[in-house]
Design a protein around this motif. Structure first.
Motif, mmCIF file in Angstrom:
data_model
loop_
_atom_site.group_PDB
_atom_site.id
_atom_site.type_symbol
_atom_site.label_atom_id
_atom_site.label_comp_id
_atom_site.label_asym_id
_atom_site.label_seq_id
_atom_site.Cartn_x
_atom_site.Cartn_y
_atom_site.Cartn_z
ATOM 1 N N VAL A 631 2.981 -0.738 8.588
ATOM 2 C CA VAL A 631 4.311 -0.193 8.870
ATOM 3 C C VAL A 631 4.381 1.256 8.405
ATOM 4 N N SER A 632 5.371 1.972 8.956
ATOM 5 C CA SER A 632 5.571 3.372 8.606
ATOM 6 C C SER A 632 7.032 3.744 8.789
ATOM 7 N N ILE A 633 7.496 4.654 7.972
ATOM 8 C CA ILE A 633 8.849 5.203 8.138
ATOM 9 C C ILE A 633 8.823 6.390 9.086
ATOM 10 N N ASP A 634 7.751 7.209 9.006
ATOM 11 C CA ASP A 634 7.695 8.457 9.760
ATOM 12 C C ASP A 634 6.660 8.477 10.887
ATOM 13 N N GLY A 635 5.886 7.412 11.034
ATOM 14 C CA GLY A 635 4.872 7.377 12.079
ATOM 15 C C GLY A 635 3.591 8.072 11.705
ATOM 16 N N THR A 636 3.525 8.578 10.473
ATOM 17 C CA THR A 636 2.329 9.288 10.005
ATOM 18 C C THR A 636 1.657 8.569 8.848
ATOM 19 N N ASN A 637 2.453 8.160 7.884
ATOM 20 C CA ASN A 637 1.943 7.479 6.702
ATOM 21 C C ASN A 637 2.121 5.965 6.870
ATOM 22 N N TRP A 638 0.998 5.260 6.822
ATOM 23 C CA TRP A 638 1.019 3.821 7.134
ATOM 24 C C TRP A 638 0.670 2.979 5.913
ATOM 25 N N GLN A 639 1.292 1.814 5.844
ATOM 26 C CA GLN A 639 1.020 0.856 4.774
ATOM 27 C C GLN A 639 0.730 -0.513 5.391
ATOM 28 N N THR A 640 -0.415 -1.102 5.050
ATOM 29 C CA THR A 640 -0.735 -2.452 5.525
ATOM 30 C C THR A 640 0.104 -3.464 4.761
ATOM 31 N N VAL A 641 0.804 -4.337 5.504
ATOM 32 C CA VAL A 641 1.704 -5.308 4.873
ATOM 33 C C VAL A 641 1.304 -6.755 5.153
ATOM 34 N N ALA A 642 0.367 -6.965 6.047
ATOM 35 C CA ALA A 642 -0.064 -8.338 6.352
ATOM 36 C C ALA A 642 -1.430 -8.295 7.014
ATOM 37 N N ASP A 643 -2.248 -9.300 6.728
ATOM 38 C CA ASP A 643 -3.500 -9.469 7.445
ATOM 39 C C ASP A 643 -3.880 -10.950 7.401
ATOM 40 N N GLY A 644 -4.790 -11.323 8.263
ATOM 41 C CA GLY A 644 -5.189 -12.728 8.323
ATOM 42 C C GLY A 644 -5.922 -13.016 9.611
ATOM 43 N N GLU A 645 -5.970 -14.307 9.982
ATOM 44 C CA GLU A 645 -6.632 -14.709 11.216
ATOM 45 C C GLU A 645 -5.685 -15.543 12.071
ATOM 46 N N PHE A 646 -5.806 -15.400 13.358
ATOM 47 C CA PHE A 646 -5.090 -16.245 14.310
ATOM 48 C C PHE A 646 -6.039 -17.384 14.680
ATOM 49 N N SER A 647 -6.020 -18.438 13.906
ATOM 50 C CA SER A 647 -6.971 -19.532 14.067
ATOM 51 C C SER A 647 -6.737 -20.275 15.385
#
Length: 692
Positions: A631-647
């Protein structure tokens, strides 16, 4: 002259005798264990294990056994719910891909004895066995060949010292099983004793399926073996619960790579939907489908179970085409089937019971255009309504397109036709048509491209008549029909369909006229006191809509969940087709060589979950199997908030929900494909964000 007369008489006598012999079997034939499996019609595979508690479809193998601790596990409630639905057995998932065993196995520490359940003294398999015995239900077992916990996985020692020893324990300690169930899980990433690496195997040879099957035959001779390549029962090639409209019980499996041996997980599985006319093996299909959106229980899927009439539709498209239906049940964390699912199963069972309680063709008079050797006692039409699958009406060898007229004597109303072949003689018929006597003449009302063990024709409307005609339009050999039936499915009020467009406008409609539609958006079940739906309404921030139709009765409740409306959304990813990923059209698909897709939502929101709908066109190219959301507030600085697998996304391409631990504020979000089923890049039918 006398000798010629004698020879003629002897020849005539020989022909008559030959005509009274049973028809010669045609093609590959079923064994007794396959006949017993076929007569089961419907059963349930029950997924309740470690993934129930981790809210996943596939566990990684690093789960702590102590988290498995159902407070109220009730095998009688689970098996009883299945029986109420008309199912005749259960398949217990004894071990899934995470390697956790639901019985106190000697092969691994990763088992129920290390859990808190009954202070380590529990045995879920034994409880299922006892429940099945008490309720008169069959039991089968599934032990996943893939084991993401075992450090030995990928080596020959795993197969011989772990997997086969687990099968031996299951075959020895839990009575007779009606099936030994196997799938095509063939390695990948996992915990593997702490290495957390990727284990690849030769999918064609690693498990040594011939030796596994020999073990089953030795220890459980009555068990039908299920797998992508059988050998007794094949996978139908989809997890949607249906066989092909044209369906053959015979099958010749083919490997996806030329020159290799087909195996579970290594076969052209799409060929299993119809089977192979004149195939090498008698290998009928199982149609597996979860009752909920996934195979394991997920609280986020409450309210989204398939309705009783949806299950009825699947019944006609599986059992009604000659296959068997395997419906997945998912006990919750307490260890029971939810009240919602219990209610649906009971309603489904009631629909089937009401529909097939009375065969309206009983007492009818039959007139066949041909009876084998004119021998009514052995091959006549009286066997068509005697409730046996194996007594039959047969024709002479040279008669392959006979007609059968059915005189009901009085006008009767029906909407389901049943026709069965005696499959002990093979699957013979390649086409049939049904005519009703209407307005003083014959009118064709249905056709089928195959018959087999069971063909149910569900007519789109009621027919009232006193005469019918069955025409066999194609058959390679003389026919052998064991059953003819007419039935009346009860009238029901059609449930509403709920849709929302990109602007956030909700539209509710029915596919047949009803008196009124009532709906709610507060989570309550709609009644006639709920708001009447008379025009579209806005639901821009998402939420849950429930709706029901009312006429002489109330329909089932339709439930739809929506995320944020996408009216102001714009794709940040530059591509001519990028808008297809956010157009609220599940049938469009965005495909890109890049491994990510970013969206500008036009405003800041507090996001609670993201959704990903995989492509719905049956293709698996660049289908995301492992993901990240940023996610990002400004479209430049990004933060990963979720990851995993679609089993299991390849076999069950339903909408995936990635729930965030805490809400995050964002205007922009991005989905990243860390791993895809095949190819390079990304494919998306829809991505979404939820704030509720």
């Amino acid at each position: 002259m006398k000798s010629n007369i004698l020879m003629t008489a002897l020849l005539a006598t020989g022909l008559a005798a030959n005509a009274q012999q049973a028809p010669k079997p045609y093609g590959a034939l079923p064994t007794q264990r396959q006949l017993s499996w076929q007569e089961t019609d419907m059963y349930n595979i029950v997924h309740f294990s470690m993934a129930t508690y981790t809210d996943k479809e596939w566990g990684y193998g690093d789960e702590d056994p102590k988290i498995f601790n159902p407070k109220n596990f009730d095998a009688m409630q689970i098996v009883g719910a299945a029986k109420a639905g008309g199912f005749k057995g259960i398949v217990v998932v004894a071990k899934h891909h995470d390697g956790f065993c639901l019985w106190p196995t000697k092969t691994t520490e990763h088992n129920i004895s290390k859990s808190l359940y009954k202070n380590g003294k529990g045995d879920i398999l034994k409880e299922y066995q006892v429940a099945c015995q008490k309720l008169g239900m069959k039991m089968a077992v599934y032990c996943s060949p893939w084991d993401r916990n075992s450090p030995l996985y990928g080596s020959p020692a795993y197969v011989t010292k772990v997997y086969r020893e687990q099968l031996k324990e299951l075959y020895t300690n839990y009575g007779n099983v009606f099936m030994s169930w196997h799938d095509g899980a063939n390695g990948g990433d996992g915990y593997y004793g702490g290495t957390r690496d990727v284990r690849k195997i030769d999918r064609s040879t690693y498990y040594g399926w011939d030796a596994n099957w020999a073990l089953t035959r030795e220890m459980q001779p009555g068990a039908a073996i299920f797998g992508d390549v059988g050998p007794d029962v094949r996978w139908v090639g989809n997890e949607e619960g249906h066989a092909g409209e044209t369906y053959w019980a015979t099958y010749t499996p083919h490997a996806p790579e030329e020159g290799k041996i087909p195996a579970n997980g290594f076969v052209k599985d799409y060929e299993g939907t119809e089977g192979t006319r004149n195939g090498k093996y008698w290998m009928p299909a199982e149609c597996d489908v979860p009752m909920r959106r996934g195979w394991f229980y997920h609280e986020s899927q409450d309210g989204q179970s398939r309705s009783a009439y949806t299950l009825a539709d699947l019944y006609y498209k599986s059992v009604g085409r000659g296959a068997c239906l395997d419906l997945g049940l998912s006990p919750n964390k307490d260890g029971v089937i939810t009240d919602e699912d219990v209610k649906i199963l009971k309603e489904f069972g009631s629909i089937l019971k009401a529909t097939f309680a009375v065969n309206l063709a009983k007492g009818a008079s039959f007139k066949a255009s041909n009876i084998r050797g004119n021998n009514n006692a052995k091959f006549g039409t009286s066997f068509l309504t005697d409730n046996s699958r194996y007594t039959y009406w047969a024709t002479d060898d040279n008669v392959t397109k006979p007609n059968l007229e059915v005189d009901l004597h009085t006008a009767k109303t029906f909407n389901v036709i049943r026709l069965r072949e005696n499959i002990k003689l093979g699957q013979r018929i390649e086409g049939a048509a049904f005519d009703a006597w209407l307005n003083g003449g014959w009118k064709e009302v249905a056709t089928v491209p195959s018959v087999g063990a069971n063909r149910l024709v569900r007519l789109p409307y009621n027919i009232t008549t006193n005469k019918l005609r069955v025409r066999i339009t194609a058959s390679s050999v003389a026919i052998a029909i064991s059953d003819f039936g007419l039935f009346k499915e009860p009238v029901h009020v059609v449930a509403p369909v709920i849709k929302r467009n990109k602007q956030g406008e909700v539209n509710i409609y029915t596919e047949a006229p009803v008196s009124s539609i009532h709906f709610t958006t507060d989570g309550t079940t709609p009644t006639q006191k709920s708001p009447v739906y008379d025009k579209p309404f806005m639901l821009a921030n998402g939420g849950e809509v429930k709706a029901a139709s009312f006429d002489s009765k109330q329909s089932e409740t339709t439930i739809a969940r929506f995320g944020l409306a996408k009216q102001k959304w714009q794709p940040v990813t530059k591509s001519d087709d990028a808008a297809k990923a956010i157009d609220e059209n599940e049938n469009s698909v965005f495909v890109s060589g890049s491994n990510s897709f970013a969206v500008d939502m036009g405003a800041e929101h507090a996001i609670t979950a993201f959704t990903y709908l995989p492509r719905q066109d049956k293709k698996t190219d660049v289908l995301i199997s492992a993901y990240s959301f940023a996610v990002s507030i400004d479209g430049t600085n990004w933060q990963t908030v979720a990851d995993g697998e679609f089993s299991n996304i390849k076999s069950n391409p339903v909408e995936q929900v990635s729930q965030l631990k805490t809400p995050v504020k964002a205007r922009y979000f991005k989905i990243i494909a860390n791993k895809v089923i095949s190819g390079e890049g990304i494919s998306i039918a829809e991505v979404g964000a939820q704030v509720k």
